[in-house]
Design a protein around this motif. Sequence first.
Motif, PDB file in Angstrom:
ATOM      1  N   LEU A  39     -23.180  54.676 -38.455  1.00  0.00           N
ATOM      2  CA  LEU A  39     -22.839  54.224 -37.108  1.00  0.00           C
ATOM      3  C   LEU A  39     -23.828  54.928 -36.178  1.00  0.00           C
ATOM      4  CD1 LEU A  39     -20.621  52.469 -35.735  1.00  0.00           C
ATOM      5  CD2 LEU A  39     -19.329  54.586 -35.396  1.00  0.00           C
ATOM      6  N   ILE A  40     -24.953  54.251 -35.906  1.00  0.00           N
ATOM      7  CA  ILE A  40     -26.122  54.932 -35.339  1.00  0.00           C
ATOM      8  C   ILE A  40     -25.818  55.614 -34.010  1.00  0.00           C
ATOM      9  CG2 ILE A  40     -28.479  54.610 -34.506  1.00  0.00           C
ATOM     10  CD1 ILE A  40     -28.808  52.377 -36.536  1.00  0.00           C
ATOM     11  N   ASN A  41     -25.053  54.948 -33.144  1.00  0.00           N
ATOM     12  CA  ASN A  41     -24.819  55.541 -31.826  1.00  0.00           C
ATOM     13  C   ASN A  41     -24.075  56.871 -31.908  1.00  0.00           C
ATOM     14  OD1 ASN A  41     -22.458  53.800 -32.531  1.00  0.00           O
ATOM     15  ND2 ASN A  41     -21.644  54.677 -30.650  1.00  0.00           N
ATOM     16  N   SER A  42     -23.327  57.091 -33.010  1.00  0.00           N
ATOM     17  CA  SER A  42     -22.586  58.352 -33.152  1.00  0.00           C
ATOM     18  C   SER A  42     -23.510  59.532 -33.401  1.00  0.00           C
ATOM     19  CB  SER A  42     -21.564  58.241 -34.289  1.00  0.00           C
ATOM     20  OG  SER A  42     -22.206  58.256 -35.559  1.00  0.00           O
ATOM     21  N   TRP A  43     -24.741  59.273 -33.776  1.00  0.00           N
ATOM     22  CA  TRP A  43     -25.695  60.344 -34.051  1.00  0.00           C
ATOM     23  C   TRP A  43     -26.425  60.808 -32.798  1.00  0.00           C
ATOM     24  CZ3 TRP A  43     -26.532  62.643 -38.847  1.00  0.00           C
ATOM     25  CH2 TRP A  43     -25.805  62.080 -39.909  1.00  0.00           C
ATOM     26  N   LEU A  44     -26.204  60.141 -31.687  1.00  0.00           N
ATOM     27  CA  LEU A  44     -26.863  60.520 -30.445  1.00  0.00           C
ATOM     28  C   LEU A  44     -26.264  61.811 -29.878  1.00  0.00           C
ATOM     29  CD1 LEU A  44     -26.978  57.016 -28.706  1.00  0.00           C
ATOM     30  CD2 LEU A  44     -28.798  58.127 -30.018  1.00  0.00           C
TER      31      LEU A  44
ATOM     32  N   PRO B 220     -31.765  62.316 -28.467  1.00  0.00           N
ATOM     33  CA  PRO B 220     -31.267  62.298 -27.083  1.00  0.00           C
ATOM     34  C   PRO B 220     -31.099  60.863 -26.570  1.00  0.00           C
ATOM     35  CG  PRO B 220     -33.582  62.923 -27.121  1.00  0.00           C
ATOM     36  CD  PRO B 220     -33.163  62.756 -28.549  1.00  0.00           C
ATOM     37  N   GLN B 221     -29.946  60.601 -25.985  1.00  0.00           N
ATOM     38  CA  GLN B 221     -29.677  59.277 -25.444  1.00  0.00           C
ATOM     39  C   GLN B 221     -30.348  59.106 -24.081  1.00  0.00           C
ATOM     40  OE1 GLN B 221     -25.870  56.247 -25.041  1.00  0.00           O
ATOM     41  NE2 GLN B 221     -25.507  58.418 -25.335  1.00  0.00           N
ATOM     42  N   LEU B 222     -30.734  57.891 -23.764  1.00  0.00           N
ATOM     43  CA  LEU B 222     -31.317  57.585 -22.461  1.00  0.00           C
ATOM     44  C   LEU B 222     -30.248  57.709 -21.384  1.00  0.00           C
ATOM     45  CD1 LEU B 222     -33.929  56.588 -21.023  1.00  0.00           C
ATOM     46  CD2 LEU B 222     -33.043  54.258 -21.302  1.00  0.00           C
ATOM     47  N   ALA B 223     -30.556  58.380 -20.293  1.00  0.00           N
ATOM     48  CA  ALA B 223     -29.590  58.596 -19.215  1.00  0.00           C
ATOM     49  C   ALA B 223     -29.097  57.270 -18.641  1.00  0.00           C
ATOM     50  CB  ALA B 223     -30.216  59.438 -18.114  1.00  0.00           C
ATOM     51  N   ILE B 224     -27.847  57.259 -18.188  1.00  0.00           N
ATOM     52  CA  ILE B 224     -27.249  56.054 -17.621  1.00  0.00           C
ATOM     53  C   ILE B 224     -28.041  55.546 -16.410  1.00  0.00           C
ATOM     54  CG2 ILE B 224     -25.686  57.387 -16.136  1.00  0.00           C
ATOM     55  CD1 ILE B 224     -24.809  54.094 -17.943  1.00  0.00           C
TER      56      ILE B 224
ATOM     57  N   THR C  15     -27.687  48.936 -27.315  1.00  0.00           N
ATOM     58  CA  THR C  15     -28.447  48.419 -28.449  1.00  0.00           C
ATOM     59  C   THR C  15     -29.574  49.396 -28.764  1.00  0.00           C
ATOM     60  OG1 THR C  15     -27.966  46.127 -27.850  1.00  0.00           O
ATOM     61  CG2 THR C  15     -29.816  46.511 -29.348  1.00  0.00           C
ATOM     62  N   LEU C  16     -29.608  49.883 -29.997  1.00  0.00           N
ATOM     63  CA  LEU C  16     -30.629  50.833 -30.414  1.00  0.00           C
ATOM     64  C   LEU C  16     -31.582  50.180 -31.398  1.00  0.00           C
ATOM     65  CD1 LEU C  16     -28.326  53.939 -31.017  1.00  0.00           C
ATOM     66  CD2 LEU C  16     -29.821  53.545 -29.050  1.00  0.00           C
ATOM     67  N   ASP C  17     -32.867  50.271 -31.116  1.00  0.00           N
ATOM     68  CA  ASP C  17     -33.875  49.804 -32.055  1.00  0.00           C
ATOM     69  C   ASP C  17     -33.942  50.800 -33.209  1.00  0.00           C
ATOM     70  OD1 ASP C  17     -36.811  49.915 -33.130  1.00  0.00           O
ATOM     71  OD2 ASP C  17     -36.646  47.965 -32.155  1.00  0.00           O
TER      72      ASP C  17
ATOM     73  N   GLN D  76     -36.116  51.577 -35.301  1.00  0.00           N
ATOM     74  CA  GLN D  76     -37.342  52.349 -35.450  1.00  0.00           C
ATOM     75  C   GLN D  76     -37.627  53.162 -34.192  1.00  0.00           C
ATOM     76  OE1 GLN D  76     -39.557  52.929 -38.053  1.00  0.00           O
ATOM     77  NE2 GLN D  76     -40.464  54.366 -36.604  1.00  0.00           N
ATOM     78  N   ALA D  77     -37.714  52.494 -33.063  1.00  0.00           N
ATOM     79  CA  ALA D  77     -38.172  53.157 -31.845  1.00  0.00           C
ATOM     80  C   ALA D  77     -37.191  54.191 -31.310  1.00  0.00           C
ATOM     81  CB  ALA D  77     -38.460  52.104 -30.764  1.00  0.00           C
ATOM     82  N   HIS D  78     -35.886  53.983 -31.516  1.00  0.00           N
ATOM     83  CA  HIS D  78     -34.885  54.817 -30.862  1.00  0.00           C
ATOM     84  C   HIS D  78     -34.210  55.816 -31.789  1.00  0.00           C
ATOM     85  CE1 HIS D  78     -34.415  51.180 -27.916  1.00  0.00           C
ATOM     86  NE2 HIS D  78     -35.473  51.932 -27.623  1.00  0.00           N
ATOM     87  N   THR D  79     -34.691  55.960 -33.014  1.00  0.00           N
ATOM     88  CA  THR D  79     -34.000  56.843 -33.968  1.00  0.00           C
ATOM     89  C   THR D  79     -34.868  57.983 -34.486  1.00  0.00           C
ATOM     90  OG1 THR D  79     -34.603  55.464 -35.872  1.00  0.00           O
ATOM     91  CG2 THR D  79     -32.529  54.930 -34.740  1.00  0.00           C
ATOM     92  N   GLN D  80     -35.934  58.312 -33.775  1.00  0.00           N
ATOM     93  CA  GLN D  80     -36.805  59.402 -34.215  1.00  0.00           C
ATOM     94  C   GLN D  80     -36.437  60.670 -33.444  1.00  0.00           C
ATOM     95  OE1 GLN D  80     -38.841  58.268 -36.900  1.00  0.00           O
ATOM     96  NE2 GLN D  80     -37.487  56.582 -36.393  1.00  0.00           N
ATOM     97  N   PRO D  81     -35.763  61.626 -34.074  1.00  0.00           N
ATOM     98  CA  PRO D  81     -35.235  62.791 -33.349  1.00  0.00           C
ATOM     99  C   PRO D  81     -36.330  63.742 -32.877  1.00  0.00           C
ATOM    100  CG  PRO D  81     -34.860  63.034 -35.695  1.00  0.00           C
ATOM    101  CD  PRO D  81     -35.402  61.655 -35.500  1.00  0.00           C
TER     102      PRO D  81
END
Length: 428
Positions: free
Chosen positions: A114-119, A148-152, A163-165, A167-172
């Motif tokens: 559940l990708i968003n839970s890793w943010l 890190p999540q993008l600020a609101i 929506t998380l890409d 590739q682009a949005h999962t590189q810590p």
Amino acid sequence: MPVAPVAHAEDLADFVDASPSSFHAAAEVARRLQEAGFTSLDETDAWPETAGKHLVVRDGAVIAWVVPQGASATTPVRVFGAHSDSPGFKLKPQPTTGRLGWLQAGVEIYGGPLINSWLDRELRLSGRLVLDDGSEALADSGPLLRLPQLAIHLDRGANDGLTLDKQAHTQPVWGLGAPESADLLAELAASAGIDASRIRGYDLTTADAARGALFGKDDVFFAAGRLDDLVSVHAGVVALATAADGFDGDHIPMLAVFDHEEIGSATRSGAAGPFLEDVLERIGLALGADRGERMRALASSWCVSSDVGHSVHPNFAEKHDPVVQPLLGSGPILKINANQRYATDGTGAAAWHGWCEAAGVSSQAFVSNNTVPCGSTIGPITATRLGIRTVDVGIPILSMHSARELAGVSDLFDLARVAEAFFTGTEI
């Protein structure tokens, strides 16, 4: 909450903390069972032909068993099966990346997290390093990475549908600077006390760095990373260590912890691979069994495949069966599916209820809503490979495949109690 379930949950927190990867989990299972008197065997050596308590590790998997004094060529086995891996992220080749002054880690998705839970969590990077002489070393970075999540303010519609890409949005991120001036593998090598230049290969995955915790009214809840499926691994270890003390039954109790369940199990250390069959054959050979006698032993054997299942969710009740609704804190679950995504049948259900009764534990049924696809486990794989009678069970949880999952404290303890009854009980 009574003392015993709380103590069990606190021990599970220790176990999860020591098991950030499948390789660490296998090592921790081996360590605990060796303290309980089990002897570790190597697959390249000849195995003893005497009764005793033994274990063998294959990569991130481990199998442990007890051969009683009176065992013969047709003695059946009681296998409690679980898996050591969890969804998350796995380190890619050339892992030290980054841009705009940030150091990042190149990772790919492992399983179905559940990708968003890793943010916005501190993450560990853990696993094995393979060195220039072929030896292996366990490595664990401790808290090092973060997604890190993008600020609101920069994504005003985030609360309407994030929506998380992949590739682009999962590189810590893990530091500041230019990628050419840093080495992520050197960080891992330092944690293992080895020279980074000796690393020739690696299998490294992420895990939540926060320790497991009890909380809620009367401490009824337990939250931690990797509960899927370290809950079952831990229950099996606790049960086998207790059952093995002076065991002299009419069967061989066995704990089988496989790797790679989250990606299909089709590996040398997965349930679809030969590991369990190899171990069973070597035990049979040590007992003087021919092929016919081994088949007779399997025909009398059982496998309890233990993995987590879904508790009814108070905010999403429509996703569950309208009648069968297991709840945290109400006991382990018996997993049923008409299309055999779970291996449970009537015979297995009857046996499971017998073991629960022997343990003094209540059980719940689990079945999927007809409109929601049903997952699967190692149960059908084991039944198909070996022809062994198999029943799928587990405990209900929420937030499955999240970086941090939620269980009921009493269920954790009750699962271990039923596992012990399974290991020690007479034929049902």
